[in-house]
Design a protein around this motif. Structure first.
Motif, PDB file in Angstrom:
ATOM      1  N   PHE A   1       0.843  -1.196   0.000  1.00 16.94           N
ATOM      2  CA  PHE A   1       0.000   0.000   0.000  1.00 16.94           C
ATOM      3  C   PHE A   1       0.877   1.245   0.000  1.00 16.94           C
ATOM      4  O   PHE A   1       2.053   1.200   0.368  1.00 16.94           O
ATOM      5  CB  PHE A   1      -0.904   0.026   1.244  1.00 16.94           C
ATOM      6  CG  PHE A   1      -1.825  -1.149   1.361  1.00 16.94           C
ATOM      7  CD1 PHE A   1      -2.997  -1.197   0.608  1.00 16.94           C
ATOM      8  CD2 PHE A   1      -1.533  -2.203   2.205  1.00 16.94           C
ATOM      9  CE1 PHE A   1      -3.864  -2.280   0.716  1.00 16.94           C
ATOM     10  CE2 PHE A   1      -2.387  -3.293   2.315  1.00 16.94           C
ATOM     11  CZ  PHE A   1      -3.558  -3.326   1.562  1.00 16.94           C
TER      12      PHE A   1
ATOM     13  N   THR B   1      -2.002   5.672   3.018  1.00 15.17           N
ATOM     14  CA  THR B   1      -3.123   4.952   3.624  1.00 15.17           C
ATOM     15  C   THR B   1      -3.080   5.003   5.152  1.00 15.17           C
ATOM     16  O   THR B   1      -4.075   4.718   5.806  1.00 15.17           O
ATOM     17  CB  THR B   1      -3.142   3.473   3.180  1.00 15.17           C
ATOM     18  OG1 THR B   1      -1.888   2.853   3.522  1.00 15.17           O
ATOM     19  CG2 THR B   1      -3.353   3.355   1.681  1.00 15.17           C
TER      20      THR B   1
ATOM     21  N   SER C   1     -11.351   4.971  -4.565  1.00 17.39           N
ATOM     22  CA  SER C   1     -10.361   3.920  -4.804  1.00 17.39           C
ATOM     23  C   SER C   1     -10.231   3.561  -6.272  1.00 17.39           C
ATOM     24  O   SER C   1      -9.121   3.283  -6.764  1.00 17.39           O
ATOM     25  CB  SER C   1     -10.721   2.665  -4.000  1.00 17.39           C
ATOM     26  OG  SER C   1     -10.725   2.936  -2.621  1.00 17.39           O
TER      27      SER C   1
ATOM     28  N   ASN D   1      -7.350  -2.158  -2.353  1.00 14.62           N
ATOM     29  CA  ASN D   1      -7.258  -0.861  -1.666  1.00 14.62           C
ATOM     30  C   ASN D   1      -8.570  -0.491  -0.997  1.00 14.62           C
ATOM     31  O   ASN D   1      -8.578   0.034   0.124  1.00 14.62           O
ATOM     32  CB  ASN D   1      -6.858   0.230  -2.665  1.00 14.62           C
ATOM     33  CG  ASN D   1      -5.362   0.340  -2.844  1.00 14.62           C
ATOM     34  OD1 ASN D   1      -4.690   1.102  -2.165  1.00 14.62           O
ATOM     35  ND2 ASN D   1      -4.821  -0.437  -3.768  1.00 14.62           N
TER      36      ASN D   1
END
Length: 255
Positions: free
Chosen positions: A56, A60, A185, A212
């Motif tokens: 990621f 995030t 997303s 995600n």
């Protein structure tokens, strides 16, 4: 200039929201491995014919905080309060990238370029450009997705509240996040990596976007206690009666 408590609260929330959003955009250039960070074996996901580990962007870490702040501002300052700080954040993100690009194109001092060679960074100018010089497709994809997601979030939040009233804060918070982040997303990755120069396949796009989205929803659920905790702090700061009055006024406005 004297500000009363609700005004000071809004200024603080707006500043915290904008700083968090801008910081999330800039640290998002780093991709980290979740399993390695947690010290666990790689989780080999398999979606739409694609496989991989849980990687990621560092952004995030901060976006769940943005979700909570969005819902808190909506609770006490209504749609207009959220829209104002959302558009302010978008403007500040663009402002930040303009000056990041300007800084990249400043001629570096000769001694500075190799100043960190002993730390494994032989060319600081190249490193600076790589970190702060995110591609235009990525920047526009992120900004458009963020702005669109915020508009959807505030709208869904308000619609859910019409049915729940002041009760069930968790439902309107997670419900609005579920819809807004579904759009966010997919939009950001589509613009940045499908339309952009990397030309991702649709299988890869749907796999990464789904992953995600799943992460964001898990984070949103885990942040529910934080949402209630911030509400308690606001009631303590304003006083329960004043907080409830602010809350009622925020949702009695005509939209």
């Amino acid at each position: 200039m004297h500000l009363d408590k609700p005004q000071r609260l809004y200024v603080f929330l707006a500043a915290f929201f904008c700083v968090t959003a801008v910081l999330a955009e800039f640290i998002g250039v780093k991709i980290f491995a979740l399993e390695a960070t947690l010290g666990i074996a790689p989780f080999e996901w398999n979606l739409f014919g694609q496989t991989g580990s849980l990687n990621f962007t560092a952004g995030t870490l901060l976006w769940p905080i943005v979700f909570v702040m969005t819902d808190i501002v909506n609770e006490y300052f209504g749609k207009r309060g959220v829209r104002f700080i959302s558009w302010t954040a978008v403007a500040l993100i663009l402002y930040g990238f303009v000056f990041a690009y300007a800084a990249i194109h400043l001629a570096p001092a000769d001694w500075w370029i190799g100043a960190n060679a002993n730390q494994g960074v032989p060319d600081l100018q190249a490193a600076f450009a790589a970190i702060f010089g995110q591609g235009l497709w990525t920047i526009w994809g992120s900004v458009i997705a963020f702005g669109l997601g915020q508009l959807i979030d505030v709208s869904v939040f308000s619609r859910i509240r019409r049915f729940t009233g002041p009760r069930m804060v968790w439902l309107r918070a997670t419900g609005s996040t579920a819809v807004s982040q579904l759009i966010d997303s997919f939009v950001v990755l589509y613009i940045a990596f499908v339309l952009g120069p990397q030309q991702w396949s649709y299988d890869l796009f749907f796999a990464v976007a789904t992953l995600n989205y799943g992460y964001k929803m898990l984070a949103a659920v885990l942040m529910i206690p934080a949402l209630y905790g911030v509400r308690k702090l606001i009631h303590w700061y304003l006083g329960h009666e004043h907080a409830e009055l602010l809350h009622r006024n925020a949702h009695s406005e005509t939209h």
